[in-house]
Design a protein around this motif. Structure first.
Motif, PDB file in Angstrom:
ATOM      1  N   GLY B   4       0.901  -1.204  -0.157  1.00  0.00           N
ATOM      2  CA  GLY B   4       0.024   0.061  -0.017  1.00  0.00           C
ATOM      3  C   GLY B   4       0.894   1.257   0.019  1.00  0.00           C
ATOM      4  O   GLY B   4       0.670   2.383  -0.822  1.00  0.00           O
ATOM      5  N   GLN B   5       1.913   1.314   0.844  1.00  0.00           N
ATOM      6  CA  GLN B   5       2.736   2.313   0.775  1.00  0.00           C
ATOM      7  C   GLN B   5       3.367   2.721  -0.326  1.00  0.00           C
ATOM      8  O   GLN B   5       3.645   3.621  -0.821  1.00  0.00           O
ATOM      9  CB  GLN B   5       3.860   2.113   1.985  1.00  0.00           C
ATOM     10  CG  GLN B   5       3.468   2.599   3.334  1.00  0.00           C
ATOM     11  CD  GLN B   5       4.515   2.197   4.219  1.00  0.00           C
ATOM     12  OE1 GLN B   5       4.818   1.431   4.778  1.00  0.00           O
ATOM     13  NE2 GLN B   5       5.189   3.492   4.818  1.00  0.00           N
ATOM     14  N   GLN B   7       2.657   1.792  -3.304  1.00  0.00           N
ATOM     15  CA  GLN B   7       1.521   2.373  -4.300  1.00  0.00           C
ATOM     16  C   GLN B   7       1.196   3.810  -4.173  1.00  0.00           C
ATOM     17  O   GLN B   7       1.166   4.521  -5.109  1.00  0.00           O
ATOM     18  CB  GLN B   7       0.293   1.423  -4.490  1.00  0.00           C
ATOM     19  CG  GLN B   7       0.512   0.222  -5.164  1.00  0.00           C
ATOM     20  CD  GLN B   7      -0.777  -0.958  -4.692  1.00  0.00           C
ATOM     21  OE1 GLN B   7      -1.273  -0.929  -3.684  1.00  0.00           O
ATOM     22  NE2 GLN B   7      -0.974  -1.495  -5.676  1.00  0.00           N
ATOM     23  N   ARG B   8       1.143   4.186  -2.938  1.00  0.00           N
ATOM     24  CA  ARG B   8       1.062   5.636  -2.511  1.00  0.00           C
ATOM     25  C   ARG B   8       1.999   6.223  -3.180  1.00  0.00           C
ATOM     26  O   ARG B   8       1.855   7.526  -3.546  1.00  0.00           O
ATOM     27  CB  ARG B   8       0.368   5.692  -1.094  1.00  0.00           C
ATOM     28  CG  ARG B   8      -0.789   5.784  -0.733  1.00  0.00           C
ATOM     29  CD  ARG B   8      -1.236   6.007   0.634  1.00  0.00           C
ATOM     30  NE  ARG B   8      -0.272   5.310   1.649  1.00  0.00           N
ATOM     31  CZ  ARG B   8      -0.671   3.940   2.187  1.00  0.00           C
ATOM     32  NH1 ARG B   8      -1.723   3.620   1.697  1.00  0.00           N
ATOM     33  NH2 ARG B   8       0.196   3.356   3.011  1.00  0.00           N
ATOM     34  N   ARG B   9       3.330   6.017  -2.790  1.00  0.00           N
ATOM     35  CA  ARG B   9       4.416   6.489  -3.077  1.00  0.00           C
ATOM     36  C   ARG B   9       4.630   6.779  -4.471  1.00  0.00           C
ATOM     37  O   ARG B   9       4.960   8.066  -5.138  1.00  0.00           O
ATOM     38  CB  ARG B   9       5.603   5.823  -2.558  1.00  0.00           C
ATOM     39  CG  ARG B   9       6.910   6.677  -2.349  1.00  0.00           C
ATOM     40  CD  ARG B   9       8.135   5.653  -2.263  1.00  0.00           C
ATOM     41  NE  ARG B   9       9.104   6.437  -1.275  1.00  0.00           N
ATOM     42  CZ  ARG B   9      10.367   5.920  -1.308  1.00  0.00           C
ATOM     43  NH1 ARG B   9      10.725   4.841  -1.907  1.00  0.00           N
ATOM     44  NH2 ARG B   9      11.236   6.637  -0.670  1.00  0.00           N
ATOM     45  N   LEU B  11       2.106   6.874  -6.925  1.00  0.00           N
ATOM     46  CA  LEU B  11       1.269   7.851  -7.253  1.00  0.00           C
ATOM     47  C   LEU B  11       1.478   9.283  -6.869  1.00  0.00           C
ATOM     48  O   LEU B  11       1.381   9.964  -7.790  1.00  0.00           O
ATOM     49  CB  LEU B  11      -0.221   7.694  -6.472  1.00  0.00           C
ATOM     50  CG  LEU B  11      -1.266   6.845  -7.189  1.00  0.00           C
ATOM     51  CD1 LEU B  11      -2.698   6.682  -6.342  1.00  0.00           C
ATOM     52  CD2 LEU B  11      -1.645   7.460  -8.503  1.00  0.00           C
ATOM     53  N   GLU B  12       1.954   9.326  -5.857  1.00  0.00           N
ATOM     54  CA  GLU B  12       2.332  10.883  -5.253  1.00  0.00           C
ATOM     55  C   GLU B  12       3.548  11.210  -6.129  1.00  0.00           C
ATOM     56  O   GLU B  12       3.645  12.361  -6.561  1.00  0.00           O
ATOM     57  CB  GLU B  12       2.896  10.852  -3.781  1.00  0.00           C
ATOM     58  CG  GLU B  12       2.118  11.001  -2.795  1.00  0.00           C
ATOM     59  CD  GLU B  12       2.506  10.646  -1.442  1.00  0.00           C
ATOM     60  OE1 GLU B  12       1.500  10.332  -0.553  1.00  0.00           O
ATOM     61  OE2 GLU B  12       3.568  10.606  -1.054  1.00  0.00           O
ATOM     62  N   ARG B  15       2.240  12.060  -9.507  1.00  0.00           N
ATOM     63  CA  ARG B  15       1.310  13.331  -9.554  1.00  0.00           C
ATOM     64  C   ARG B  15       2.574  14.654  -9.585  1.00  0.00           C
ATOM     65  O   ARG B  15       2.262  15.497 -10.147  1.00  0.00           O
ATOM     66  CB  ARG B  15       0.693  13.540  -8.165  1.00  0.00           C
ATOM     67  CG  ARG B  15      -0.624  12.678  -8.331  1.00  0.00           C
ATOM     68  CD  ARG B  15      -1.514  13.227  -7.302  1.00  0.00           C
ATOM     69  NE  ARG B  15      -2.892  12.349  -7.541  1.00  0.00           N
ATOM     70  CZ  ARG B  15      -3.288  11.511  -6.502  1.00  0.00           C
ATOM     71  NH1 ARG B  15      -2.477  11.421  -5.496  1.00  0.00           N
ATOM     72  NH2 ARG B  15      -3.929  10.499  -6.678  1.00  0.00           N
ATOM     73  N   PRO B 148      -0.936   1.665  -9.569  1.00  0.00           N
ATOM     74  CA  PRO B 148      -2.019   2.505  -9.631  1.00  0.00           C
ATOM     75  C   PRO B 148      -1.925   3.667 -10.590  1.00  0.00           C
ATOM     76  O   PRO B 148      -0.798   4.083 -10.808  1.00  0.00           O
ATOM     77  CB  PRO B 148      -2.090   3.207  -8.099  1.00  0.00           C
ATOM     78  CG  PRO B 148      -0.509   3.173  -7.739  1.00  0.00           C
ATOM     79  CD  PRO B 148       0.040   1.815  -8.589  1.00  0.00           C
TER      80      PRO B 148
END
Lengths: 216, 151
Positions: B4-5, B7-9, B11-12, B15, B148
Motif C-alpha cells: 500500500g505504501q 503504491q501511494r508513493r 502515485l504521489e 502526480r 495505480p
C-alpha cells in the motif's frame, strides 16, 4: 491496367454484392497500415490500434508502404490486395524521402487503392498543410500526439461509413431487382470480363460506383 | 515497505512529475495502454525514447561544433526530438525543442548552443525521474501489486 480481367481470375463472386462490398459481418479484422519514420511513434500507434482490436502493419517509410501495397511496380497488386485488405492507412506527414502527402497522392492515383481512407498525422498544426491534404483526399488530419480517443473515433467513423455504403448498395440493389424487367440477371454471377467496361468499377472496394444491369 | 505504501508513493511521485511539468497527459495515455498482456509497454517506449534522444543530442553537439553550422540539419534533429518527447509526454523537453527550433530559424548560433545545454539538462532530469518511477513500479510488481493510475 487490366483490372477487370484480374478480378475474374482471383475468385468468382457468388453474388453481386461480393464484387463491390465487404459485408459488415466480415470476420476479418480491421486492418490498418501505419506509416511513420519514428520508431517511438510506430510503437505507440501499433499499441493504440491493437487495443482497438485492429490488425496492424507498421512500416517506416512511404516507399515501404508502397512496396507493401504492391504499388511499387515490382509486386503484382492484385495478388497482394486480396490477402491484405487494408481498411485504413495512417501516415505521418513529415518523413524523409517521401512525405505523407506524396504517399497520399500515390494512393489516390491508384485505381486499386484509392478507395482506402488515408489519415495524415502531424505534430504541426499548419492550416495550409491540412487543407492541402484534405483536398488531395485525406479522410482526416490528426495532430500528434495521437490518443486512444482519436483511434476509436476514426475506426468507428470509417466502419460506420462502410456500413452505410453497404446498406445503401443493398437498398439500391433491391430497387433494381424490383424495377428491372430482366430480374434474373441479378441472380447470375456476372463474370467481370463479360461486362462492358463502363459498368465495371475500378476496384472491388469502390464505394461510389455500382453496376446497372439494366436501364429503366 | 508494504504494498500500500509503495503504491501511494508511486502515485504521489507521478502526480509531482505532472505538477512540475516533467510529464504531461500523453504519459498517462501510455500508462493506460499497458496491461497484463503488455506489462512493459511504457518501459519499452521510454527506452526507445532514451536511445533515440541520446543519439540526437550527440548529433546536435557535433553539428553545433562545426565551423559552418548546418541549421537545416539541426532543425531536423530537433524536430525529431520534439516529436518523440511529445509522444511520450516529456513535456519540458518538448518545450525546449520548440524554443530551439525558433532559434534555428533565426540562425542564432549562440542561442542554439544555449538551448542545447538546456535540452541536455531537461533530458537528463526526466530520464532520472522516469528511472525512479520505473524502479518504484518494479517494487510494486515484485510485492505482487498492481500499478495505480492517476485519475
Amino acid at each position: 491496367m487490366t483490372g477487370s480481367c484480374e478480378l475474374s481470375r482471383r475468385h468468382l463472386p457468388t453474388n453481386v454484392e461480393d464484387l463491390f462490398t465487404r459485408p459488415s459481418s466480415d470476420p476479418q479484422q480491421f486492418h490498418v497500415l501505419a506509416v511513420d519514420d519514428s520508431v517511438i511513434d510506430r510503437t505507440v500507434i501499433e499499441r493504440l490500434l491493437k487495443i482497438s482490436s485492429c490488425k496492424v502493419t507498421t512500416v517506416e517509410s512511404g516507399t515501404r508502404a508502397l512496396q507493401f501495397l504492391g504499388l511499387d511496380g515490382k509486386t503484382s497488386s492484385s495478388a497482394v490486395f486480396d490477402d491484405l485488405k487494408v481498411n485504413l492507412i495512417m501516415t505521418d506527414y513529415s518523413m524523409p524521402g517521401m512525405t505523407g502527402y506524396e504517399l497520399l497522392k500515390k494512393i489516390k492515383e491508384s485505381s486499386t487503392f484509392r478507395e482506402i481512407p488515408v489519415v495524415i498525422m502531424s505534430s504541426e498544426n499548419i492550416l495550409p498543410r491540412i487543407d492541402r491534404c484534405l483536398e488531395e483526399g485525406a479522410e482526416e488530419f490528426i495532430v500528434k500526439p495521437v490518443k486512444l480517443s482519436d483511434v476509436t473515433r476514426l475506426k468507428d467513423f470509417i466502419i460506420k461509413g462502410r456500413k452505410e455504403e453497404s446498406n445503401e448498395r443493398m437498398i439500391k440493389k433491391r430497387r433494381i431487382q424490383h424495377n428491372c424487367s430482366c430480374s434474373s440477371l441479378a441472380k447470375k454471377p456476372p463474370l467481370a470480363c463479360d461486362l462492358p467496361s463502363s459498368i465495371v468499377p475500378s476496384s472491388p472496394a469502390s464505394s461510389s460506383k455500382r453496376p446497372r444491369f439494366c436501364e429503366k | 515497505m508494504e504494498l500500500g505504501q509503495l503504491q501511494r508513493r508511486f502515485l504521489e511521485y507521478t502526480r509531482s512529475l505532472h505538477a512540475d511539468g516533467f510529464l504531461d497527459d500523453q504519459f498517462s495515455q501510455l500508462q493506460q495502454l499497458q496491461d497484463e498482456s503488455n506489462p512493459d509497454f511504457v518501459l519499452e517506449v521510454v527506452s526507445l525514447f532514451f536511445e533515440d534522444s541520446e543519439k540526437l543530442l550527440n548529433a546536435l553537439s557535433l553539428a553545433l561544433d562545426q565551423q559552418t553550422v548546418d541549421f537545416k540539419r539541426i532543425d531536423a534533429h530537433v524536430h525529431q526530438l520534439k516529436g518523440s518527447s511529445s509522444s511520450i509526454g516529456a513535456h519540458r523537453v518538448k518545450n525546449v525543442c520548440i524554443a530551439f527550433r525558433n532559434f534555428c530559424e533565426q540562425q542564432n548560433v549562440e542561442a542554439c548552443r544555449g538551448c542545447l545545454q538546456q535540452l541536455k539538462q531537461e533530458y537528463y532530469l526526466v530520464k532520472t525521474k522516469l528511472e525512479t518511477l520505473f524502479r518504484l513500479e518494479q517494487q510494486i510488481v515484485a510485492a505482487g501489486g498492481s500499478i495505480p493510475l492517476m485519475e
